[in-house]
Design a protein around this motif. Structure first.
Motif, PDB file in Angstrom:
ATOM      1  N   SER A  41       0.849  -1.190   0.000  1.00 54.21           N
ATOM      2  CA  SER A  41       0.000   0.000   0.000  1.00 54.21           C
ATOM      3  C   SER A  41       0.882   1.235   0.000  1.00 54.21           C
ATOM      4  CB  SER A  41      -0.946   0.012   1.210  1.00 54.21           C
ATOM      5  OG  SER A  41      -0.216   0.050   2.424  1.00 54.21           O
ATOM      6  N   VAL A  42       0.322   2.344  -0.503  1.00 53.20           N
ATOM      7  CA  VAL A  42       1.056   3.604  -0.624  1.00 53.20           C
ATOM      8  C   VAL A  42       0.224   4.707   0.013  1.00 53.20           C
ATOM      9  CG1 VAL A  42       2.010   5.281  -2.246  1.00 53.20           C
ATOM     10  CG2 VAL A  42       2.227   2.849  -2.723  1.00 53.20           C
ATOM     11  N   HIS A  43       0.916   5.647   0.705  1.00 58.61           N
ATOM     12  CA  HIS A  43       0.210   6.644   1.499  1.00 58.61           C
ATOM     13  C   HIS A  43       0.875   8.012   1.360  1.00 58.61           C
ATOM     14  CE1 HIS A  43      -1.808   3.147   3.161  1.00 58.61           C
ATOM     15  NE2 HIS A  43      -0.607   2.597   3.168  1.00 58.61           N
ATOM     16  N   GLY A  44       0.097   9.055   1.639  1.00 56.25           N
ATOM     17  CA  GLY A  44       0.520  10.406   1.317  1.00 56.25           C
ATOM     18  C   GLY A  44       1.649  10.966   2.147  1.00 56.25           C
ATOM     19  N   ASN A  45       1.760  10.548   3.399  1.00 52.57           N
ATOM     20  CA  ASN A  45       2.806  11.108   4.252  1.00 52.57           C
ATOM     21  C   ASN A  45       3.225  10.084   5.306  1.00 52.57           C
ATOM     22  OD1 ASN A  45       0.824  11.225   6.370  1.00 52.57           O
ATOM     23  ND2 ASN A  45       0.120  13.200   5.564  1.00 52.57           N
ATOM     24  N   GLU A  46       4.153  10.495   6.149  1.00 51.66           N
ATOM     25  CA  GLU A  46       4.693   9.587   7.170  1.00 51.66           C
ATOM     26  C   GLU A  46       3.610   9.106   8.126  1.00 51.66           C
ATOM     27  OE1 GLU A  46       8.048   9.677  10.768  1.00 51.66           O
ATOM     28  OE2 GLU A  46       8.043  11.224   9.212  1.00 51.66           O
ATOM     29  N   GLU A  47       2.776  10.029   8.574  1.00 56.58           N
ATOM     30  CA  GLU A  47       1.732   9.674   9.539  1.00 56.58           C
ATOM     31  C   GLU A  47       0.765   8.644   8.951  1.00 56.58           C
ATOM     32  OE1 GLU A  47      -1.850  11.804  12.148  1.00 56.58           O
ATOM     33  OE2 GLU A  47      -0.460  13.021  10.955  1.00 56.58           O
ATOM     34  N   GLU A  48       0.357   8.848   7.699  1.00 54.11           N
ATOM     35  CA  GLU A  48      -0.576   7.919   7.066  1.00 54.11           C
ATOM     36  C   GLU A  48       0.068   6.555   6.828  1.00 54.11           C
ATOM     37  OE1 GLU A  48      -1.954   9.813   3.537  1.00 54.11           O
ATOM     38  OE2 GLU A  48      -3.060  11.378   4.606  1.00 54.11           O
ATOM     39  N   THR A  49       1.362   6.559   6.522  1.00 55.19           N
ATOM     40  CA  THR A  49       2.074   5.297   6.297  1.00 55.19           C
ATOM     41  C   THR A  49       2.123   4.475   7.580  1.00 55.19           C
ATOM     42  OG1 THR A  49       3.434   6.362   4.600  1.00 55.19           O
ATOM     43  CG2 THR A  49       4.237   4.270   5.492  1.00 55.19           C
ATOM     44  N   MET A  50       2.428   5.139   8.692  1.00 55.11           N
ATOM     45  CA  MET A  50       2.465   4.446   9.977  1.00 55.11           C
ATOM     46  C   MET A  50       1.067   4.014  10.411  1.00 55.11           C
ATOM     47  SD  MET A  50       5.553   4.020  10.891  1.00 55.11           S
ATOM     48  CE  MET A  50       5.128   3.362  12.510  1.00 55.11           C
ATOM     49  N   LYS A  51       0.079   4.857  10.141  1.00 51.08           N
ATOM     50  CA  LYS A  51      -1.300   4.516  10.499  1.00 51.08           C
ATOM     51  C   LYS A  51      -1.759   3.276   9.744  1.00 51.08           C
ATOM     52  CE  LYS A  51      -5.983   6.477  10.669  1.00 51.08           C
ATOM     53  NZ  LYS A  51      -6.817   7.679  10.365  1.00 51.08           N
ATOM     54  N   ALA A  52      -1.385   3.185   8.468  1.00 50.24           N
ATOM     55  CA  ALA A  52      -1.757   2.017   7.670  1.00 50.24           C
ATOM     56  C   ALA A  52      -1.078   0.756   8.198  1.00 50.24           C
ATOM     57  CB  ALA A  52      -1.382   2.238   6.207  1.00 50.24           C
ATOM     58  N   ALA A  53       0.192   0.879   8.572  1.00 49.50           N
ATOM     59  CA  ALA A  53       0.904  -0.274   9.133  1.00 49.50           C
ATOM     60  C   ALA A  53       0.254  -0.715  10.440  1.00 49.50           C
ATOM     61  CB  ALA A  53       2.372   0.082   9.359  1.00 49.50           C
ATOM     62  N   LYS A  54      -0.099   0.248  11.271  1.00 49.39           N
ATOM     63  CA  LYS A  54      -0.752  -0.069  12.547  1.00 49.39           C
ATOM     64  C   LYS A  54      -2.107  -0.735  12.308  1.00 49.39           C
ATOM     65  CE  LYS A  54      -2.266   2.139  16.883  1.00 49.39           C
ATOM     66  NZ  LYS A  54      -3.722   1.930  16.784  1.00 49.39           N
ATOM     67  N   GLY A  55      -2.883  -0.207  11.352  1.00 53.04           N
ATOM     68  CA  GLY A  55      -4.186  -0.793  11.057  1.00 53.04           C
ATOM     69  C   GLY A  55      -4.065  -2.221  10.564  1.00 53.04           C
ATOM     70  N   LEU A  56      -3.094  -2.455   9.679  1.00 50.30           N
ATOM     71  CA  LEU A  56      -2.861  -3.810   9.187  1.00 50.30           C
ATOM     72  C   LEU A  56      -2.405  -4.714  10.327  1.00 50.30           C
ATOM     73  CD1 LEU A  56      -2.551  -5.922   6.958  1.00 50.30           C
ATOM     74  CD2 LEU A  56      -0.306  -4.925   6.419  1.00 50.30           C
ATOM     75  N   GLY A  57      -1.528  -4.187  11.180  1.00 48.60           N
ATOM     76  CA  GLY A  57      -1.054  -4.973  12.310  1.00 48.60           C
ATOM     77  C   GLY A  57      -2.183  -5.373  13.243  1.00 48.60           C
ATOM     78  N   GLU A  58      -3.084  -4.449  13.518  1.00 49.42           N
ATOM     79  CA  GLU A  58      -4.218  -4.749  14.399  1.00 49.42           C
ATOM     80  C   GLU A  58      -5.141  -5.790  13.770  1.00 49.42           C
ATOM     81  OE1 GLU A  58      -5.809  -0.855  14.932  1.00 49.42           O
ATOM     82  OE2 GLU A  58      -4.548  -0.403  16.685  1.00 49.42           O
ATOM     83  N   GLU A  59      -5.322  -5.688  12.459  1.00 43.79           N
ATOM     84  CA  GLU A  59      -6.156  -6.666  11.752  1.00 43.79           C
ATOM     85  C   GLU A  59      -5.551  -8.065  11.843  1.00 43.79           C
ATOM     86  OE1 GLU A  59      -7.260  -7.664   7.097  1.00 43.79           O
ATOM     87  OE2 GLU A  59      -6.857  -5.585   7.673  1.00 43.79           O
ATOM     88  N   LEU A  60      -4.238  -8.152  11.653  1.00 44.88           N
ATOM     89  CA  LEU A  60      -3.563  -9.448  11.723  1.00 44.88           C
ATOM     90  C   LEU A  60      -3.540  -9.984  13.152  1.00 44.88           C
ATOM     91  CD1 LEU A  60      -0.566  -8.627   9.348  1.00 44.88           C
ATOM     92  CD2 LEU A  60      -2.469 -10.176   8.842  1.00 44.88           C
ATOM     93  N   ALA A  61      -3.372  -9.088  14.120  1.00 47.13           N
ATOM     94  CA  ALA A  61      -3.316  -9.517  15.521  1.00 47.13           C
ATOM     95  C   ALA A  61      -4.620 -10.177  15.959  1.00 47.13           C
ATOM     96  CB  ALA A  61      -2.993  -8.324  16.416  1.00 47.13           C
ATOM     97  N   LYS A  62      -5.733  -9.719  15.409  1.00 43.84           N
ATOM     98  CA  LYS A  62      -7.036 -10.279  15.777  1.00 43.84           C
ATOM     99  C   LYS A  62      -7.162 -11.752  15.400  1.00 43.84           C
ATOM    100  CE  LYS A  62      -9.569  -5.893  15.372  1.00 43.84           C
ATOM    101  NZ  LYS A  62     -10.579  -5.144  14.575  1.00 43.84           N
ATOM    102  N   LYS A  63      -6.341 -12.204  14.458  1.00 42.61           N
ATOM    103  CA  LYS A  63      -6.415 -13.596  14.018  1.00 42.61           C
ATOM    104  C   LYS A  63      -5.933 -14.568  15.095  1.00 42.61           C
ATOM    105  CE  LYS A  63      -7.730 -12.513   9.801  1.00 42.61           C
ATOM    106  NZ  LYS A  63      -9.067 -12.895   9.267  1.00 42.61           N
TER     107      LYS A  63
END
Length: 258
Positions: free
Chosen positions: A202-224
């Motif tokens: 995935s690609v994101h507009g700035n540093e904050e959005e890039t980290m937010k996307a990583a965190k969101g993906l991480g939380e999704e995977l953690a739920k498994k």
């Protein structure tokens, strides 16, 4: 909860070191400092030490996110450190040694018993790109970050021990044109192109959005709540050629419940 590698290990380039923070099920490994995070024995050793801590604290649902401060995720093997050896042969020996221990670092990531995400808010070049590709997923900033294999522009062929790592491109990049662009065109690949080439997820507009996307993906995977050892063995089975180069063997893990 803040966990740092003990003792803190600084690299020869502007004192970079890595820290580890755990929030819920997610471990955050950060390369700190505003330097280029070049991979030398001290920095590689520091990252490996932190990964050992992560592995020892793994539970069901653990996830690792790796990121870096500054303009670089990593600018690859520390050539300044190599050239400071004083002679051509000594510099070559240092490079060969650094690449060899870097392979051990890649093996640590490939065998880590949890999903891994690299959040690229800066440039990743040479072994720095391979470090990012050692993760299962990559989120990337669309601007102010490029992926780059610089050897062609530097006029340097790949050392034997480095060549073995190019199997990662064959293992993780299905497109021959993408591999050609990186290795035979020395393309400086930005986010949108990296996404189209299948290098990043995935690609994101700035540093904050890039980290937010990583965190969101991480939380999704953690739920498994996946069993970490099972995850690691399936990952190793997915990349048999790479694991052969790294000396990793598959272990059989039987279901804990039917």
């Amino acid at each position: 909860m803040i966990i740092s590698s003990r003792p803190p290990v600084k690299s020869s380039s502007a004192g970079a070191m890595c820290t580890l923070e755990k929030r819920g099920s997610i471990f955050y490994l950060t390369l700190t400092g505003e330097d280029e995070h070049c991979l030398n024995p001290l920095l590689i050793g520091s990252i490996r030490s932190v990964l050992a801590q992560v592995k020892s604290q793994t539970t069901r649902g653990s996830v690792l996110i790796t990121s870096a401060h500054g303009k670089f995720f990593s600018n690859g093997i520390d050539l300044r450190y190599a050239m400071a050896a004083g002679s051509y042969q000594a510099a070559k020996d240092r490079i060969m040694y650094m690449v060899d221990i870097f392979k051990s670092l890649v093996a640590d990531f490939i065998s880590l018993p949890m999903p891994t995400i690299a959040a690229l808010t800066g440039h990743a070049a040479g072994c720095g790109l391979l470090l990012a590709m050692s993760h299962d997923y990559i989120t990337m900033r669309s601007e102010k970050a490029v992926l780059y294999m610089s050897e062609l522009d530097l006029g340097s062929s790949l050392p034997d021990c480095y060549t073995s790592l190019t199997v990662m491109f064959r293992s993780k990049l299905g497109s021959p044109s993408a591999r050609r662009a990186l290795l035979l065109r020395a393309a400086k690949v930005r986010g949108k192109e990296a996404l189209e080439m299948g290098i990043v997820d995935s690609v994101h507009g700035n540093e904050e959005e890039t980290m937010k996307a990583a965190k969101g993906l991480g939380e999704e995977l953690a739920k498994k709540k996946w069993e970490g050892n099972v995850y690691a063995e399936i990952r190793k089975a997915l990349y048999p050629d790479l694991c052969r180069i790294l000396g990793l063997k598959n272990l059989e893990v039987l279901p804990s419940r039917i």
